[in-house]
Design a protein around this motif. Structure first.
Motif, PDB file in Angstrom:
ATOM      1  N   HIS A  87      -3.920   4.067   4.309  1.00 17.77           N
ATOM      2  CA  HIS A  87      -3.171   4.779   3.572  1.00 17.77           C
ATOM      3  C   HIS A  87      -1.501   4.166   3.412  1.00 17.77           C
ATOM      4  O   HIS A  87      -0.585   4.715   2.712  1.00 17.77           O
ATOM      5  N   SER A  88      -1.325   3.174   4.514  1.00 18.25           N
ATOM      6  CA  SER A  88       0.026   2.471   4.401  1.00 18.25           C
ATOM      7  C   SER A  88      -0.174   1.224   5.047  1.00 18.25           C
ATOM      8  O   SER A  88      -1.153   0.902   5.524  1.00 18.25           O
ATOM      9  N   ILE A 120       0.697  -1.150   0.084  1.00 26.06           N
ATOM     10  CA  ILE A 120      -0.003   0.136  -0.015  1.00 26.06           C
ATOM     11  C   ILE A 120       0.872   1.220   0.023  1.00 26.06           C
ATOM     12  O   ILE A 120       1.802   1.277   0.706  1.00 26.06           O
ATOM     13  N   ASP A 121       0.761   2.245  -0.822  1.00 21.93           N
ATOM     14  CA  ASP A 121       1.455   3.407  -1.385  1.00 21.93           C
ATOM     15  C   ASP A 121       0.645   4.453  -1.296  1.00 21.93           C
ATOM     16  O   ASP A 121       1.076   5.617  -1.520  1.00 21.93           O
ATOM     17  N   ARG A 122      -0.613   4.363  -1.240  1.00 22.84           N
ATOM     18  CA  ARG A 122      -1.746   5.548  -1.413  1.00 22.84           C
ATOM     19  C   ARG A 122      -2.763   5.278  -0.590  1.00 22.84           C
ATOM     20  O   ARG A 122      -3.026   4.064  -0.082  1.00 22.84           O
ATOM     21  N   LEU A 123      -3.820   5.961  -0.739  1.00 25.29           N
ATOM     22  CA  LEU A 123      -5.188   5.897  -0.087  1.00 25.29           C
ATOM     23  C   LEU A 123      -5.791   4.617  -0.646  1.00 25.29           C
ATOM     24  O   LEU A 123      -6.070   4.568  -2.034  1.00 25.29           O
ATOM     25  N   VAL A 124      -6.156   3.497   0.046  1.00 28.79           N
ATOM     26  CA  VAL A 124      -6.661   2.476  -0.542  1.00 28.79           C
ATOM     27  C   VAL A 124      -8.191   2.056   0.086  1.00 28.79           C
ATOM     28  O   VAL A 124      -8.366   2.507   1.621  1.00 28.79           O
ATOM     29  N   LEU A 145     -10.687   2.156   5.066  1.00 31.62           N
ATOM     30  CA  LEU A 145      -9.722   3.071   4.421  1.00 31.62           C
ATOM     31  C   LEU A 145      -8.236   2.645   4.933  1.00 31.62           C
ATOM     32  O   LEU A 145      -8.084   2.561   6.443  1.00 31.62           O
ATOM     33  N   GLU A 192      -7.210   0.926  -5.059  1.00 30.82           N
ATOM     34  CA  GLU A 192      -7.040   2.329  -4.857  1.00 30.82           C
ATOM     35  C   GLU A 192      -8.108   3.085  -4.649  1.00 30.82           C
ATOM     36  O   GLU A 192      -9.335   2.519  -5.435  1.00 30.82           O
ATOM     37  N   TYR A 193      -8.033   3.962  -3.654  1.00 29.05           N
ATOM     38  CA  TYR A 193      -9.474   4.774  -3.319  1.00 29.05           C
ATOM     39  C   TYR A 193      -9.472   5.739  -4.414  1.00 29.05           C
ATOM     40  O   TYR A 193      -8.849   6.697  -4.550  1.00 29.05           O
ATOM     41  N   THR A 199      -1.116   1.657   8.833  1.00 28.42           N
ATOM     42  CA  THR A 199      -2.513   1.918   9.286  1.00 28.42           C
ATOM     43  C   THR A 199      -3.504   0.975   8.818  1.00 28.42           C
ATOM     44  O   THR A 199      -4.588   0.774   9.413  1.00 28.42           O
TER      45      THR A 199
END
Ligand code: AMP
Ligand code: AMP
Length: 361
Positions: free
Chosen positions: A170-171, A149-153, A168, A200-201, A174
């Protein structure tokens, strides 16, 4: 997998002048039954005792069959009873929510409106994605493991559960923190981890266009559009930001209802082509493609990019906002057309043209 030959045999044994439309008593059943009545069909409903009130208040059902559990649909005795009533089943969200895909494809010897083979394509996230990508749709990126995970998912559980238990992150950190919290709150189980789908969100607004793929007319019709009303995510904005931070609120997406919507008109050409292309691709994957209703679940961004994150190859409850008329159904049919009725109309026309076998499986 129940094959065409078996369905053909059952349909040929039916009294086609006395066809009945049947479904489980929930989700979009009122929409389906109202449409069936308006097209002159008898209606059959498998319903739980506690829900029977709906069909007394709205008397749309001719044969109300009380069951303890929807899985009773799978019993040989029940299926025999439905066949005797000349029932064509209309699958909706409760079929896939409460019965397993294999049960629907292998153990349900009652003709169903739609393409049974597509249930497998729909039920499996990977094959569903393949289908949509090959149809040229724009999909959010997916991540194989939480460590990527490297962005908001958005983390999703398998199976349509109305977004319950989605969260949700983002890493990787989290993600594991939130997963742990949801397990503690009893909303997820430890062994749900392996089945979680990370997407990806897409930041934008949700739009759910509903289509009807008509085998008889050889056309895909855009008939309705809605957006959902989801708890708790749609209520978080009511809490001031400072309190949100304090209580560390986790948006969940339990669907409570739907709103009708119309899209900016310049979006329609793309939305329409998307529907056409999804059906075209389905025709290659599982001929004759989609039979009847389907819905694309999309997010549209501020750059008017349309991301599709899921398909339902059946009637969605969002079409309930169109019971009576939706603006899109009106544009094609004038007054009083909606998904439940459109289904019944197709079955009626197929029967009168001696083409019923082309729309059931
Ligand atoms: P139910 O019979 O209400 O439990 O619904 C069966 C499935 O359809 C569940 O996965 C629900 O989340 C979904 N569902 C029910 N109603 C709606 C709705 N109005 N909009 C979107 N999804 C729904
Ligand atoms: P689903 O159960 O897949 O229909 O998703 C439930 C809700 O989660 C949707 O109505 C959206 O609000 C949200 N959602 C799902 N996937 C995404 C995504 N990739 N990006 C943004 N929101 C999403």
């Amino acid at each position: 997998m129940i094959g065409n030959a078996e369905v053909k045999k059952i349909v040929e044994g039916y009294d086609q002048k006395k066809l009945a439309i049947g479904t489980l008593g929930s989700h979009s059943s009122l929409n389906i039954f109202k449409g069936a009545k308006e097209e002159g069909f008898r209606t059959v409903c498998l319903c739980k005792e506690k829900d029977a009130i709906m069909y007394h208040k709205y008397p749309l059902v001719d044969d109300l069959i009380i069951v303890k559990d929807f899985t009773e649909l799978l019993s040989e005795k029940m299926q025999e009873r439905l066949r005797k009533l000349n029932v064509i089943l209309i699958p909706h969200g409760s079929f896939t929510a409460y019965l397993r895909t294999e049960e629907l494809t292998d153990s349900l010897m009652v003709p169903m409106f739609g393409n049974r083979q597509l249930l497998h394509w729909e039920a499996n996230r990977k094959s569903q994605e393949e289908w949509l990508r090959q149809a040229g749709l724009r999909l959010p990126a997916t991540f194989k493991t939480p460590e990527d995970i490297d962005r908001l998912v958005i983390a999703k559980l398998p199976g349509a559960k109305g977004g319950r238990g989605y969260f949700l992150a983002h890493s990787p950190k989290t993600f594991h923190k939130k997963f742990g919290e949801l397990v503690k709150r009893g909303m997820l189980k430890e062994d749900d981890l392996s089945g979680i789908h990370l997407q990806e969100y897409a930041l934008g607004v949700n739009v759910y266009p509903s289509y009807f793929s008509s085998i008889l007319q050889d056309d895909v019709e855009l008939l309705a559009m809605d957006r959902r009303y989801e708890s708790a995510v749609d209520s978080i904005g009511k809490i001031p930001a400072a309190e949100q931070l304090e209580i560390d609120v986790n948006p969940t997406y339990t669907v409570v209802g739907n709103f009708p919507m119309v899209a900016r008109e310049s979006l329609l050409p793309e939305l329409m082509s998307m529907g056409d292309n999804v059906h075209k691709k389905a025709r290659e994957l599982a001929p004759p493609g989609i039979i009847g209703p389907f819905c694309l679940e999309t997010v549209i961004t501020d750059e008017l990019k349309i991301f599709t994150f899921e398909i339902s190859a059946r009637i969605v409850a969002g079409t309930n906002v169109g019971i009576g008329t939706s603006p899109y159904a009106y544009l094609k049919y004038g007054e009083n057309m909606y998904m439940g009725r459109r289904i019944a109309l197709e079955i009626k026309q197929a029967t009168s043209q001696n083409r019923l076998l082309e729309v059931v499986a």
